[in-house]
Design a protein around this motif. Structure first.
Motif, PDB file in Angstrom:
ATOM      1  N   THR A  52       0.813  -1.218   0.000  1.00 52.13           N
ATOM      2  CA  THR A  52       0.000   0.000   0.000  1.00 52.13           C
ATOM      3  C   THR A  52       0.847   1.269   0.000  1.00 52.13           C
ATOM      4  O   THR A  52       0.308   2.365  -0.168  1.00 52.13           O
ATOM      5  N   PHE A  53       2.158   1.135   0.198  1.00 51.93           N
ATOM      6  CA  PHE A  53       3.048   2.295   0.265  1.00 51.93           C
ATOM      7  C   PHE A  53       3.928   2.386  -0.973  1.00 51.93           C
ATOM      8  O   PHE A  53       4.429   1.363  -1.469  1.00 51.93           O
ATOM      9  N   CYS A  54       4.178   3.602  -1.426  1.00 52.88           N
ATOM     10  CA  CYS A  54       5.190   3.829  -2.450  1.00 52.88           C
ATOM     11  C   CYS A  54       6.551   3.470  -1.868  1.00 52.88           C
ATOM     12  O   CYS A  54       6.762   3.544  -0.651  1.00 52.88           O
ATOM     13  N   GLU A  55       7.475   3.102  -2.720  1.00 49.11           N
ATOM     14  CA  GLU A  55       8.808   2.710  -2.245  1.00 49.11           C
ATOM     15  C   GLU A  55       9.480   3.839  -1.467  1.00 49.11           C
ATOM     16  O   GLU A  55      10.191   3.601  -0.506  1.00 49.11           O
ATOM     17  N   ASP A  56       9.226   5.094  -1.851  1.00 47.16           N
ATOM     18  CA  ASP A  56       9.868   6.252  -1.212  1.00 47.16           C
ATOM     19  C   ASP A  56       8.916   7.000  -0.274  1.00 47.16           C
ATOM     20  O   ASP A  56       9.105   8.184  -0.001  1.00 47.16           O
ATOM     21  N   ALA A  57       7.924   6.310   0.241  1.00 44.83           N
ATOM     22  CA  ALA A  57       6.882   6.943   1.071  1.00 44.83           C
ATOM     23  C   ALA A  57       7.460   7.568   2.336  1.00 44.83           C
ATOM     24  O   ALA A  57       8.533   7.178   2.817  1.00 44.83           O
ATOM     25  N   THR A  58       6.697   8.542   2.874  1.00 45.90           N
ATOM     26  CA  THR A  58       7.025   9.144   4.158  1.00 45.90           C
ATOM     27  C   THR A  58       5.901   8.841   5.139  1.00 45.90           C
ATOM     28  O   THR A  58       4.742   8.687   4.752  1.00 45.90           O
ATOM     29  N   PHE A  59       6.259   8.771   6.427  1.00 44.29           N
ATOM     30  CA  PHE A  59       5.338   8.322   7.471  1.00 44.29           C
ATOM     31  C   PHE A  59       5.608   9.150   8.716  1.00 44.29           C
ATOM     32  O   PHE A  59       6.743   9.225   9.181  1.00 44.29           O
ATOM     33  N   ASP A  60       4.561   9.777   9.263  1.00 49.86           N
ATOM     34  CA  ASP A  60       4.734  10.684  10.393  1.00 49.86           C
ATOM     35  C   ASP A  60       3.575  10.521  11.359  1.00 49.86           C
ATOM     36  O   ASP A  60       2.437  10.875  11.047  1.00 49.86           O
ATOM     37  N   ILE A  61       3.860   9.961  12.545  1.00 49.15           N
ATOM     38  CA  ILE A  61       2.822   9.832  13.571  1.00 49.15           C
ATOM     39  C   ILE A  61       3.257  10.511  14.868  1.00 49.15           C
ATOM     40  O   ILE A  61       2.857  10.104  15.963  1.00 49.15           O
ATOM     41  N   ARG A  62       4.052  11.574  14.760  1.00 46.13           N
ATOM     42  CA  ARG A  62       4.515  12.282  15.952  1.00 46.13           C
ATOM     43  C   ARG A  62       3.360  12.818  16.790  1.00 46.13           C
ATOM     44  O   ARG A  62       3.501  13.010  17.989  1.00 46.13           O
ATOM     45  N   GLY A  63       2.210  13.043  16.168  1.00 41.85           N
ATOM     46  CA  GLY A  63       1.055  13.517  16.922  1.00 41.85           C
ATOM     47  C   GLY A  63       0.638  12.567  18.022  1.00 41.85           C
ATOM     48  O   GLY A  63       0.073  12.989  19.037  1.00 41.85           O
ATOM     49  N   ALA A  86      12.792  16.419  11.734  1.00 35.95           N
ATOM     50  CA  ALA A  86      12.539  15.298  12.645  1.00 35.95           C
ATOM     51  C   ALA A  86      13.195  14.024  12.127  1.00 35.95           C
ATOM     52  O   ALA A  86      13.765  13.248  12.900  1.00 35.95           O
ATOM     53  N   LEU A  87      13.149  13.813  10.811  1.00 37.73           N
ATOM     54  CA  LEU A  87      13.773  12.634  10.210  1.00 37.73           C
ATOM     55  C   LEU A  87      15.285  12.683  10.410  1.00 37.73           C
ATOM     56  O   LEU A  87      15.895  11.698  10.837  1.00 37.73           O
ATOM     57  N   ALA A  88      15.877  13.833  10.156  1.00 39.35           N
ATOM     58  CA  ALA A  88      17.324  13.985  10.308  1.00 39.35           C
ATOM     59  C   ALA A  88      17.764  13.783  11.762  1.00 39.35           C
ATOM     60  O   ALA A  88      18.854  13.282  12.021  1.00 39.35           O
ATOM     61  N   ALA A  89      16.885  14.152  12.704  1.00 38.49           N
ATOM     62  CA  ALA A  89      17.202  13.992  14.123  1.00 38.49           C
ATOM     63  C   ALA A  89      17.002  12.559  14.613  1.00 38.49           C
ATOM     64  O   ALA A  89      17.288  12.252  15.769  1.00 38.49           O
ATOM     65  N   GLY A  90      16.474  11.688  13.744  1.00 36.64           N
ATOM     66  CA  GLY A  90      16.287  10.288  14.120  1.00 36.64           C
ATOM     67  C   GLY A  90      15.032  10.017  14.932  1.00 36.64           C
ATOM     68  O   GLY A  90      14.970   9.010  15.643  1.00 36.64           O
ATOM     69  N   ASP A  91      14.039  10.881  14.823  1.00 35.60           N
ATOM     70  CA  ASP A  91      12.785  10.673  15.558  1.00 35.60           C
ATOM     71  C   ASP A  91      12.176   9.335  15.144  1.00 35.60           C
ATOM     72  O   ASP A  91      11.947   9.089  13.959  1.00 35.60           O
ATOM     73  N   GLU A  92      11.905   8.462  16.128  1.00 30.70           N
ATOM     74  CA  GLU A  92      11.399   7.112  15.837  1.00 30.70           C
ATOM     75  C   GLU A  92      10.014   7.104  15.194  1.00 30.70           C
ATOM     76  O   GLU A  92       9.617   6.113  14.584  1.00 30.70           O
ATOM     77  N   LEU A  93       9.271   8.205  15.301  1.00 31.00           N
ATOM     78  CA  LEU A  93       7.903   8.247  14.771  1.00 31.00           C
ATOM     79  C   LEU A  93       7.831   8.863  13.383  1.00 31.00           C
ATOM     80  O   LEU A  93       6.748   9.107  12.864  1.00 31.00           O
ATOM     81  N   VAL A  94       8.988   9.101  12.794  1.00 30.02           N
ATOM     82  CA  VAL A  94       9.088   9.627  11.437  1.00 30.02           C
ATOM     83  C   VAL A  94       9.929   8.637  10.647  1.00 30.02           C
ATOM     84  O   VAL A  94      11.042   8.309  11.041  1.00 30.02           O
ATOM     85  N   ASN A  95       9.379   8.146   9.550  1.00 33.08           N
ATOM     86  CA  ASN A  95      10.101   7.160   8.748  1.00 33.08           C
ATOM     87  C   ASN A  95      10.013   7.520   7.276  1.00 33.08           C
ATOM     88  O   ASN A  95       9.032   8.123   6.830  1.00 33.08           O
ATOM     89  N   LYS A  96      11.034   7.132   6.524  1.00 36.48           N
ATOM     90  CA  LYS A  96      11.051   7.330   5.074  1.00 36.48           C
ATOM     91  C   LYS A  96      11.421   6.013   4.425  1.00 36.48           C
ATOM     92  O   LYS A  96      12.360   5.341   4.847  1.00 36.48           O
ATOM     93  N   GLY A  97      10.662   5.656   3.408  1.00 31.62           N
ATOM     94  CA  GLY A  97      10.906   4.430   2.668  1.00 31.62           C
ATOM     95  C   GLY A  97      10.004   3.309   3.153  1.00 31.62           C
ATOM     96  O   GLY A  97       9.831   3.116   4.348  1.00 31.62           O
ATOM     97  N   ARG A  98       9.437   2.593   2.188  1.00 31.58           N
ATOM     98  CA  ARG A  98       8.485   1.521   2.492  1.00 31.58           C
ATOM     99  C   ARG A  98       9.042   0.515   3.486  1.00 31.58           C
ATOM    100  O   ARG A  98       8.379   0.148   4.454  1.00 31.58           O
ATOM    101  N   ASP A  99      10.272   0.058   3.277  1.00 31.01           N
ATOM    102  CA  ASP A  99      10.845  -0.970   4.161  1.00 31.01           C
ATOM    103  C   ASP A  99      10.965  -0.472   5.592  1.00 31.01           C
ATOM    104  O   ASP A  99      10.657  -1.197   6.543  1.00 31.01           O
ATOM    105  N   ASN A 100      11.403   0.769   5.771  1.00 30.33           N
ATOM    106  CA  ASN A 100      11.517   1.335   7.122  1.00 30.33           C
ATOM    107  C   ASN A 100      10.151   1.500   7.777  1.00 30.33           C
ATOM    108  O   ASN A 100       9.999   1.262   8.977  1.00 30.33           O
ATOM    109  N   ILE A 101       9.172   1.917   6.989  1.00 29.04           N
ATOM    110  CA  ILE A 101       7.809   2.095   7.516  1.00 29.04           C
ATOM    111  C   ILE A 101       7.253   0.766   7.994  1.00 29.04           C
ATOM    112  O   ILE A 101       6.715   0.669   9.101  1.00 29.04           O
ATOM    113  N   ILE A 102       7.388  -0.271   7.180  1.00 32.19           N
ATOM    114  CA  ILE A 102       6.845  -1.583   7.544  1.00 32.19           C
ATOM    115  C   ILE A 102       7.598  -2.154   8.740  1.00 32.19           C
ATOM    116  O   ILE A 102       6.996  -2.743   9.641  1.00 32.19           O
ATOM    117  N   ARG A 103       8.894  -1.955   8.797  1.00 37.89           N
ATOM    118  CA  ARG A 103       9.682  -2.414   9.948  1.00 37.89           C
ATOM    119  C   ARG A 103       9.166  -1.754  11.229  1.00 37.89           C
ATOM    120  O   ARG A 103       8.982  -2.413  12.255  1.00 37.89           O
TER     121      ARG A 103
END
Length: 168
Positions: A36-47, A66-83
């Motif tokens: 359901t995700f694009c390969e380069d998708a972004t994911f943000d649930i910091r709320g 937030a991504l650059a700071a390594g926030d665990e609730l921000v992910n980029k890329g399908r594989d990272n999101i699913i992980r």
């Protein structure tokens, strides 16, 4: 430019993709969820962690920061999101529902989508019933499938205790 029939078919494809997303999460079908995700998708649930229900994401630092700071609730890329999702949700019972899609096509291969949602999450010790909205961008990939390109979850209400503390 899409004609009316193409728009209707795209709307149904977007709805079908989101239904697969919910089913994949709730049934722990990580391959279906990944589809359901694009390969380069972004994911943000910091709320989930940083905002009170109803507060705007505008209060948060920009996604890229937030991504650059390594926030665990921000992910980029399908594989990272699913992980991330599978790691958090693996032992939880969840029920996700959504309806009343607001879909605005910004091009022939992209749509901004707002989806009111409700979910129930239970880890055996904590339960939470959440209400809110998905703010997403869907993209029609080269294979013709509409997938989630950008994912943001915003809560308007949460009843109970969320099973994840996310560093709270």
């Amino acid at each position: 430019t899409m004609d009316d029939l193409q728009k209707l078919l795209a709307i149904e494809s977007i709805k079908n993709t989101k239904a697969k997303y919910w089913y994949g999460v709730d049934k722990k079908d990580w391959d279906l969820l990944a589809s359901t995700f694009c390969e380069d998708a972004t994911f943000d649930i910091r709320g989930e962690r940083d905002l009170k229900p109803g507060e705007s994401y505008d209060k948060l630092v920009p996604y890229a920061q937030a991504l650059a700071a390594g926030d665990e609730l921000v992910n980029k890329g399908r594989d990272n999101i699913i992980r991330f999702i599978s790691g958090v949700m693996q032992t939880w019972v969840s029920v996700h529902q959504g309806w009343g899609f607001i879909i605005d096509f910004i091009s022939d291969d992209r749509a901004k989508v707002i989806i009111p949602q409700i979910d129930y999450i239970d880890d055996g010790q904590h339960t939470m019933k959440g209400h809110g909205h998905y703010y997403e961008t869907f993209r029609k990939d080269p294979d013709g499938v509409w997938r989630i390109e950008e994912f943001v979850l915003s809560r308007t209400r949460m009843d109970g205790d969320h099973p994840a503390t996310f560093g709270r």
